[in-house]
Scaffold this active site. Sequence first.
Site, PDB file in Angstrom:
ATOM      1  N   HIS A  17       0.729  -0.981   0.003  1.00 33.28           N
ATOM      2  CA  HIS A  17      -0.022   0.008  -0.004  1.00 33.28           C
ATOM      3  C   HIS A  17       0.992   1.151  -0.076  1.00 33.28           C
ATOM      4  CE1 HIS A  17      -3.164  -2.445   2.349  1.00 33.28           C
ATOM      5  NE2 HIS A  17      -3.559  -2.439   1.127  1.00 33.28           N
ATOM      6  N   LYS A  41     -17.787  -6.058   8.012  1.00 37.75           N
ATOM      7  CA  LYS A  41     -16.597  -6.722   7.837  1.00 37.75           C
ATOM      8  C   LYS A  41     -15.841  -7.058   9.081  1.00 37.75           C
ATOM      9  CE  LYS A  41     -12.814  -6.801   4.449  1.00 37.75           C
ATOM     10  NZ  LYS A  41     -12.166  -6.223   3.260  1.00 37.75           N
ATOM     11  N   ARG A  90      -1.992  -6.047  -8.551  1.00 33.93           N
ATOM     12  CA  ARG A  90      -0.796  -6.870  -8.123  1.00 33.93           C
ATOM     13  C   ARG A  90      -0.440  -7.876  -9.261  1.00 33.93           C
ATOM     14  NH1 ARG A  90      -3.083  -8.009  -2.309  1.00 33.93           N
ATOM     15  NH2 ARG A  90      -4.954  -7.754  -3.698  1.00 33.93           N
ATOM     16  N   SER A 127      -3.057  -7.731   2.866  1.00 37.85           N
ATOM     17  CA  SER A 127      -3.362  -7.581   4.414  1.00 37.85           C
ATOM     18  C   SER A 127      -3.708  -8.696   4.944  1.00 37.85           C
ATOM     19  CB  SER A 127      -4.342  -6.423   4.868  1.00 37.85           C
ATOM     20  OG  SER A 127      -3.836  -5.163   4.198  1.00 37.85           O
TER      21      SER A 127
HETATM   22  O1  PNS Z   1      -8.883  -2.924   0.530  1.00 39.99           O
HETATM   23  P1  PNS Z   1     -10.199  -3.014  -0.340  1.00 39.99           P
HETATM   24  O2  PNS Z   1     -11.177  -3.844   0.872  1.00 39.99           O
HETATM   25  O3  PNS Z   1     -10.111  -4.032  -1.175  1.00 39.99           O
HETATM   26  O4  PNS Z   1     -11.003  -1.835  -0.691  1.00 39.99           O
HETATM   27  C1  PNS Z   1     -11.917  -2.032  -1.571  1.00 39.99           C
HETATM   28  C2  PNS Z   1     -12.861  -0.710  -1.587  1.00 39.99           C
HETATM   29  C3  PNS Z   1     -12.889   0.073   0.017  1.00 39.99           C
HETATM   30  C4  PNS Z   1     -11.827   0.276  -2.517  1.00 39.99           C
HETATM   31  C5  PNS Z   1     -14.129  -0.742  -2.116  1.00 39.99           C
HETATM   32  O5  PNS Z   1     -14.982  -1.857  -1.419  1.00 39.99           O
HETATM   33  C6  PNS Z   1     -15.189   0.513  -2.162  1.00 39.99           C
HETATM   34  O6  PNS Z   1     -14.803   1.401  -2.974  1.00 39.99           O
HETATM   35  N1  PNS Z   1     -16.130   0.560  -1.059  1.00 39.99           N
HETATM   36  C7  PNS Z   1     -16.782   1.559  -1.023  1.00 39.99           C
HETATM   37  C8  PNS Z   1     -18.424   1.307  -1.471  1.00 39.99           C
HETATM   38  C9  PNS Z   1     -18.257   1.576  -2.977  1.00 39.99           C
HETATM   39  O7  PNS Z   1     -18.393   2.323  -3.300  1.00 39.99           O
HETATM   40  N2  PNS Z   1     -18.887   0.316  -3.748  1.00 39.99           N
HETATM   41  C10 PNS Z   1     -19.095   0.456  -5.309  1.00 39.99           C
HETATM   42  C11 PNS Z   1     -17.895   0.217  -5.865  1.00 39.99           C
HETATM   43  S1  PNS Z   1     -18.176   0.099  -7.697  1.00 39.99           S
END
Ligand code: PNS
Length: 159
Positions: A17, A41, A90, A127
């Site tokens: 990150h 979560k 990645r 993570s």
């Molecule tokens: O570290 P992660 O859990 O892979 O991050 C995922 C994240 C936070 C980027 C994604 O889940 C997100 O943007 N969530 C917010 C809700 C949202 O906007 N959902 C629609 C995505 S198209």
Amino acid sequence: MQRVVCPGSFDPVTNGHLDIVSRAAGLYDEVWVAVLVNITKHSLFSVDERVEMLREVTKSYGNVRIERFHGLLVDFCAANGITAVVKGLRAVSDFEYEMQMAQMNYRLAKVETLFMTTNPLYSFLSSSLVKEIAKYGGDVSGLVPDYVLDRLRARLAEE
Ligand code: PNS
């Protein structure tokens, strides 16, 4: 002024990150790192702890700011004048999901997503793996900042 966001769970922040955040900080005026508040979560660290760790490990970057968000990422972007999302890719396995989210975010609010290829040193890093390895006593030094390593060891010792 170009303000971008690196969103995620950051439970906890890894060197992968940090690599993306620091490279984005070299390209854009401001980088906001946004921690998703996701009450459903299960996480090892609370959002406050994740934000605090992120602040500590990015304190040397003058143009990086740590925030939290809930709800849709595109709404957070609109409310804060953020024009683009920066994410690390990645491996091919990341691609399908990331592309889906990128296209949806563009469809919802014309928010662009820019992908950076992860430093190969960290292409296997996540993570979740860090947590799993640390939980069973494996060595994760070099995969997370030393500050996070200490916090990880302390948290796992409590369990
Ligand atoms: O570290 P992660 O859990 O892979 O991050 C995922 C994240 C936070 C980027 C994604 O889940 C997100 O943007 N969530 C917010 C809700 C949202 O906007 N959902 C629609 C995505 S198209």
